[in-house]
Scaffold this motif. Structure first.
Motif, short mmCIF file in Angstrom:
data_model
loop_
_atom_site.label_atom_id
_atom_site.label_comp_id
_atom_site.label_asym_id
_atom_site.label_seq_id
_atom_site.Cartn_x
_atom_site.Cartn_y
_atom_site.Cartn_z
N LYS A 230 -97.42 -32.67 84.75
CA LYS A 230 -97.17 -31.99 86.02
C LYS A 230 -97.73 -32.79 87.19
CE LYS A 230 -97.12 -27.26 84.20
NZ LYS A 230 -97.79 -25.94 84.19
N ALA B 248 -95.63 -25.11 88.48
CA ALA B 248 -96.28 -26.18 89.24
C ALA B 248 -97.77 -25.96 89.43
CB ALA B 248 -95.62 -26.31 90.61
N ALA C 62 -94.08 -24.19 95.25
CA ALA C 62 -94.91 -25.19 94.59
C ALA C 62 -96.27 -25.31 95.26
CB ALA C 62 -94.20 -26.54 94.61
#
Length: 418
Positions: free
Chosen positions: A369, A278, A34
């Protein structure tokens, strides 16, 4: 009714500990993926990252000419849900949760931890425009790998009963999430491929019931089931759960598959999905200020931080209130709240639902997100503070659980409670 957060049996505690070790390593890889995605998406190499995510390959004749990010979401996450399905079936068929009295708490907590965030999100977005209410399910998911990675980083000695509860809650959460995806995020349904999917699924079930373990036989059937479910319009990850539920538990085949596939799921499938999902450009989508003002982001953050904590803690209180079960002596309500805050760390499934609700790459998806990242970070920080304050208490419990006076391999505390 057993005490809430009681230790359970030693075989189950040992199995859960092995599972959590794998998930913790996977969670650290997930965090790394991420972070790498965020760095790339906000760096001079952002165009390369976007091109890589959008690179398309696969047989067009079968409608499988998908981008790398779509392969990760539809394909790799099917493996994640297959493992989650195996875990859930094992828990309820052969684990401690085959006792309905023990199952009541994590199931109720999972339901409460999904219902309250959804209601909070909807309350914030009910009058919003551009399909914002469609994201009501985004803040309902708990990411067990991410939560365990946070526990690993803060080095807290959370009692085994609470770790077991967190894992079970997250697995039930995953099943409810895949049900939500199948029912509420299937825009078009093609009945012919869905019906055809039953044929390889039945063949897969027949082989595993006969204890066949050959991947040369099982993998093509699983892939065909996945492809037909994908073609039907139902999200292909549903195929992973359906296949998992076909695997028998009491013969040990489910344990065999889980042992083989959990490292692949936690160590590869989920981090790769996170890497492609991500990567949100913080300066994009109208600017960071515009994203923070979006009710989608606000609803997700409130859902993950406030909704999860209130839903899980409230459901636990209701179970105690209406079953008259007592809390285990070493556990207090501050501990339940800390665990509930950990449940607010949503990532993998939340990102998937955000893409399904708003469309991958849309402004609303980008804001979702950011909301997931911000909400998960706040929940993680609050959980860290509370659990670190209680860590001295947890270390005492952990020392008691490790006592093994007669060297038989089973801590005495489990034998006393047996």
């Amino acid at each position: 009714m057993p005490h809430l957060f009681s230790r359970g049996t030693w075989p189950e505690a040992r199995r859960i500990a092995d599972t959590l070790r794998t998930e913790t390593i996977g969670g650290l890889l997930l965090l790394g993926a991420a972070v790498a995605a965020l760095v790339l998406a906000n760096s001079p190499w952002s165009d390369f990252y976007q091109d890589l995510s959008g690179f398309t390959f696969g047989p067009a004749a079968w409608h499988l000419d998908l981008s790398l990010s779509a392969w990760a979401a539809d394909g790799l996450l099917a493996l994640f849900f297959f493992v989650a399905g195996l875990e859930l079936k094992r828990e309820f068929v052969a684990g401690d949760l085959r006792d309905p009295r023990r199952a009541a708490l994590p199931v109720a907590a999972a339901v409460g931890g999904m219902a309250v965030p959804a209601l909070l999100y909807f309350a914030v977005n009910v009058t919003a425009t551009e399909g914002a209410p469609r994201g009501w399910a985004v803040p309902t998911a708990t990411d067990i790998a991410f939560a365990l990675a946070v526990l690993s980083v803060i080095s807290t000695s959370l009692p085994s009963a609470m770790r077991t509860f967190l894992l079970t809650l997250a697995v039930v959460d995953d099943l409810l999430a895949i049900t939500i995806i199948a029912i509420f995020y299937t825009s078009t349904l093609h009945l012919v491929p869905l019906a055809l999917a039953l044929l390889p699924l039945a063949a897969f079930a027949l082989l595993v019931q006969r204890q066949v373990r050959s991947w040369l036989l099982l993998l093509p059937l699983a892939a065909l089931t996945w492809g037909l479910v994908h073609a039907s319009g139902v999200h292909a990850t549903v195929a992973g759960v359906l296949l998992a539920f076909m695997v028998p538990v009491r013969t040990g085949l489910a344990e065999h598959f889980e042992y083989r596939l959990r490292p692949l799921s936690a160590g590869f499938a989920v981090p790769v999905f996170a890497f492609f999902a991500a990567g949100v450009a913080v300066s994009g989508s109208g600017g960071f200020g515009a994203a923070l003002a979006d009710p989608v982001l606000i609803g997700i953050v409130l859902g993950l931080v406030v909704g999860k904590a209130a839903g899980i803690t409230g459901a636990t209180w209701l179970v105690q209130r209406f079953t008259r079960a007592r809390m285990a002596e070493e556990i207090g309500w501050w501990d339940v709240l800390g665990l509930a805050l950990l449940g607010g760390i949503g990532f993998t499934v939340s990102l998937l639902i955000g893409e399904l609700a708003f469309g991958a790459g849309s402004n609303r998806d980008e804001h979702a997100k950011l909301g997931i990242l911000i909400g998960s970070l706040i929940a993680a920080l609050l959980a860290t503070v509370l659990l670190r304050i209680r860590d001295r208490h947890y270390r005492r419990i952990a020392a008691e659980e490790s006592v093994d006076a007669d060297a038989d391999g089973i801590p005495d505390v489990y034998q006393r409670e047996a």
